[in-house]
Structures are given as structure tokens and as C-alpha cells.
Design a protein around this motif. Structure first.
Motif, short mmCIF file in Angstrom:
data_model
loop_
_atom_site.label_atom_id
_atom_site.label_comp_id
_atom_site.label_asym_id
_atom_site.label_seq_id
_atom_site.Cartn_x
_atom_site.Cartn_y
_atom_site.Cartn_z
N ALA A 1 -18.79 -29.44 41.49
CA ALA A 1 -18.70 -30.53 42.24
C ALA A 1 -18.37 -31.93 41.32
O ALA A 1 -17.67 -32.79 41.96
N PRO A 2 -19.08 -32.29 40.21
CA PRO A 2 -18.76 -33.36 39.47
C PRO A 2 -17.40 -33.62 39.28
O PRO A 2 -16.73 -34.70 39.55
N LYS A 3 -16.57 -32.61 38.89
CA LYS A 3 -15.13 -32.75 38.70
C LYS A 3 -14.35 -33.12 39.88
O LYS A 3 -13.21 -33.80 39.79
N ALA A 4 -14.97 -32.26 40.88
CA ALA A 4 -14.27 -32.63 42.33
C ALA A 4 -14.33 -34.38 42.71
O ALA A 4 -13.41 -34.89 43.27
N LEU A 5 -15.59 -34.64 42.47
CA LEU A 5 -15.80 -36.13 42.70
C LEU A 5 -15.12 -36.82 41.85
O LEU A 5 -14.49 -38.15 42.10
N GLU A 6 -15.01 -36.83 40.47
CA GLU A 6 -14.14 -37.53 39.56
C GLU A 6 -12.80 -37.74 39.96
O GLU A 6 -12.03 -38.57 40.08
N LEU B 1 -27.11 -31.71 40.68
CA LEU B 1 -27.41 -32.80 41.30
C LEU B 1 -27.35 -34.14 40.46
O LEU B 1 -26.91 -35.15 40.64
N ARG B 2 -27.92 -33.94 39.12
CA ARG B 2 -28.03 -35.05 38.30
C ARG B 2 -26.45 -35.44 37.87
O ARG B 2 -25.96 -36.46 37.72
N ARG B 3 -25.55 -34.35 37.63
CA ARG B 3 -24.11 -34.70 37.32
C ARG B 3 -23.44 -35.44 38.46
O ARG B 3 -22.57 -36.09 38.29
N ILE B 4 -23.74 -34.78 39.82
CA ILE B 4 -23.02 -35.53 40.87
C ILE B 4 -23.64 -37.10 41.04
O ILE B 4 -22.88 -37.89 41.22
N GLU B 5 -24.79 -36.94 40.70
CA GLU B 5 -25.29 -38.76 41.08
C GLU B 5 -24.68 -39.41 39.86
O GLU B 5 -24.33 -40.59 40.04
N ASP B 6 -24.64 -39.06 38.65
CA ASP B 6 -23.82 -39.55 37.53
C ASP B 6 -22.23 -40.04 37.99
O ASP B 6 -21.64 -41.07 37.56
N ALA B 7 -21.92 -38.91 38.67
CA ALA B 7 -20.42 -39.17 39.12
C ALA B 7 -20.29 -40.40 40.04
O ALA B 7 -19.07 -40.90 40.12
N VAL C 1 -12.04 -38.41 59.51
CA VAL C 1 -12.84 -37.82 58.65
C VAL C 1 -12.21 -36.88 57.72
O VAL C 1 -11.26 -36.19 58.16
N PHE C 2 -12.45 -36.92 56.44
CA PHE C 2 -11.82 -36.05 55.47
C PHE C 2 -12.99 -35.25 54.95
O PHE C 2 -13.96 -35.59 54.37
N PHE C 3 -12.82 -33.58 55.26
CA PHE C 3 -13.48 -32.79 54.71
C PHE C 3 -13.16 -32.22 53.38
O PHE C 3 -11.85 -31.74 53.34
N LEU C 4 -13.92 -32.18 52.40
CA LEU C 4 -13.69 -31.91 51.03
C LEU C 4 -14.68 -30.90 50.58
O LEU C 4 -16.06 -31.31 50.67
N GLU C 5 -14.44 -29.66 50.08
CA GLU C 5 -15.52 -28.72 49.50
C GLU C 5 -15.55 -28.89 48.27
O GLU C 5 -14.47 -29.28 47.39
N ASN C 6 -16.70 -28.63 47.53
CA ASN C 6 -16.88 -29.16 46.19
C ASN C 6 -16.08 -28.33 44.85
O ASN C 6 -16.41 -28.80 43.98
N ASP C 7 -15.09 -27.39 45.42
CA ASP C 7 -14.48 -26.73 44.38
C ASP C 7 -13.00 -27.03 44.54
O ASP C 7 -12.21 -26.39 44.22
N CYS C 8 -12.77 -28.23 44.99
CA CYS C 8 -11.40 -28.61 45.31
C CYS C 8 -11.33 -30.06 44.63
O CYS C 8 -12.11 -31.03 44.52
#
Length: 301
Positions: free
Chosen positions: A19-24, A48-54, A88-95
Motif C-alpha cells: 500500500a505505501p508504494k501504491a500511494l507514493e 497503517l503507520r507506513r500508509i500514514e507516513d506516505a 471516482v477512481f477505484f484503486l486497489e493497494n497492490d497497484c
């Protein structure tokens, strides 16, 4: 005032570590402003901590918190209730989206009022179930599904498609309202249900040239992702989902996903076995090393 046209709904598919890489990638490769809804459904704390950091310091970010694990459609329904943008753009966390993908999807959907679908890459090939191509209405009232073209490279022009993967896609909010909510009971074949619902609502779907996304399925599966992974690929629910789709849409030749789900469960079983047996194996290795160290030092065992 900044005009924000699109809401990004970010959900878990079957794991959390990516998830963090996907958000980055989302922020690095997107210029159009967006609002981000992150569904936190019992996300393990370290992810969750990494997601919050991202997303720290980013504008227009909201977390939607749910106490337990959710299937993908359950998570989407939870987020959709908070969407107020026209798209709305749906994005799963492994993309991970590539540069300009969201801009191209948004521009195409804005122009055509259609579902805008990116080309999905996995290990250098298109990720798609090629059994899902065309739809034919039969005299009996049933429908038959025919295979899709086995495209090896993204099309140069927009291509109309009957079925689209749910890993990442963009659509007008009003199209989603016309098709109705996502089916909460499904853990597989969600793409069949949504694609046929859009077809019934008269909303076409297109592969959009220049919009590309990379998909990173497991392995690996980390130890704190196992419980959610088992829920995601529960074999009884898989069988029920296949039957649910066959009956709802009267599909005469419903492509089954049981074998795929069984392979997913087998992957978990092997990983679980390795975790369970790791400690005794390490213990034996430690005793063996101690024996040879003592022997080398001339000490009695």
C-alpha cells in the motif's frame, strides 16, 4: 477555489504491504488534484503507520475506519457513501499507476461518460482473464460469454470492452448510481458483476490509450496478512460467488474461478507451514551450530 473533479477510493485487495508504494506512485505520477479516501479495515498497525507516513502533509486525505476485515466490494461500498465528486477512481493497494494515467482516464470519462479502464501490467504482460470477452444474448434469455482478444500490447486507440478488471478503473459518479451498489457477498468474479451491471445501465467501458497501471499480486504474503488473505479467498464463498453470478445474470457458460482460488489458498497453506515449522528448524540448527562450535574449541558437548 481549486476544482477537484475526482475522488480516489483506495482499498485493500488481498494484502497490505504494498500500500505505501501504491500511494507514493499515485502522488508521484499524478498532476490533477484529487481527494483521497483510504479505507482502513483492520489494517495491521505496521502497514497503517507506513500508509500514514506516505500521505502525511498531503491535502484532501480522509481515512474511513472499519473495525474488521472487509472484502473488496464491501470496502468500496463503505467509501462510495462519502464520494461527492463527479468522478471516482477505484484503486486497489497492490497497484501502482504510471505517469499521466489518472489524467488520461479522467479526460476520457469526462468526454464520453464511460467507464475508463487502464491497461494493467503484470510481469510484462497484460493482466486479464481472457475468457471474459464478448457477451451474446441467447434465444433462451440467457447470455453466453466469449473469449477476449489476447492483446500483447496496449492499443493505440480507445477500445470498447465488455469486461474490465476491478483493480483500477474510473467512472462518473452518476454511472455508479445508475448501476447500483457493489455486491457485498462476492469475494470473486466482482468484475463480471460490475461489468454486466454497467452494460445493463447503458454505460460503456473502454481501454484508454496511454493510461497504464502495474499490478503486484502476491507472493509474498506476510504473516500479519494471512487472516485477511484467508477471508479473501475462502473457497466456500468462492463457489457461492460463482453460482450467484451465474444465476443473477443467467450466464450459460460461467467461467469458474474455483481453481484460481484454490491456488491462492495453497499458497497460504505452504506459507503457513513454513512459519509453523520455522521455529523447530531454527532450534535444530542452533543446537547443531553449538555442537560444532564446542567441538572446534575442544570442549565437551
Amino acid at each position: 477555489t481549486l476544482m477537484v473533479e475526482v475522488c480516489v477510493v483506495f482499498t485493500a485487495r488481498e494484502r497490505y504491504a504494498h500500500a505505501p508504494k501504491a500511494l507514493e506512485a499515485l502522488y508521484a505520477n499524478t498532476e490533477v488534484p484529487f481527494r483521497l479516501l483510504i479505507v482502513d479495515a483492520a489494517t495491521p498497525k505496521r502497514y497503517l503507520r507506513r500508509i500514514e507516513d506516505a500521505v502525511r502533509g498531503r491535502p484532501r486525505v480522509e481515512f474511513i475506519v472499519h473495525d474488521g476485515y472487509l472484502l473488496p466490494n464491501q470496502a468500496r461500498n463503505l467509501a462510495v457513501a462519502s464520494v461527492r465528486e463527479p468522478f471516482v477512481f477505484f484503486l486497489e493497494n497492490d497497484c501502482q499507476i504510471r505517469p499521466g494515467a489518472l489524467e488520461r482516464l479522467l479526460a476520457f470519462s469526462r468526454r464520453t461518460s464511460s467507464v475508463a479502464v487502464p491497461w494493467l501490467w503484470e510481469d510484462g504482460r497484460r493482466h486479464f482473464d481472457v475468457r471474459l470477452g464478448g457477451v451474446t444474448n441467447l434465444e433462451s434469455g440467457d447470455i453466453a460469454i466469449s473469449p477476449a482478444p489476447d492483446w500483447m500490447a496496449p492499443p493505440a486507440n480507445a477500445e470498447k470492452i465488455e469486461f474490465f478488471e476491478n483493480h483500477s478503473f474510473l467512472m462518473p459518479q452518476r454511472a455508479l448510481e445508475a448501476a447500483g451498489p457493489f455486491d457485498d457477498e462476492l469475494n470473486t468474479r466482482e468484475l463480471v458483476d460490475l461489468s454486466l451491471a454497467m452494460r445493463r445501465a447503458g454505460v460503456p467501458a473502454y481501454l484508454v490509450p496511454g493510461a497504464e497501471v502495474d499490478f503486484f499480486p502476491p507472493p509474498p504474503i506476510e504473516w500479519d496478512e494471512l487472516a485477511h488473505y484467508r477471508l479473501r479467498w475462502d473457497l466456500k464463498r468462492v463457489a457461492a460467488s460463482n453460482e450467484r453470478m451465474r444465476e443473477r445474470w443467467r450466464i450459460s457458460n460461467m467461467p469458474q474461478s474455483n481453481k484460481f482460488a484454490w491456488r491462492q489458498q495453497l499458497r497460504v497453506s505452504r506459507l503457513t507451514w513454513n512459519i509453523v515449522t520455522l521455529r523447530p528448524r531454527l532450534g535444530r540448527l542452533r543446537r547443531l551450530l553449538r555442537h560444532y562450535v564446542r567441538k572446534a574449541l575442544g570442549r565437551a558437548p
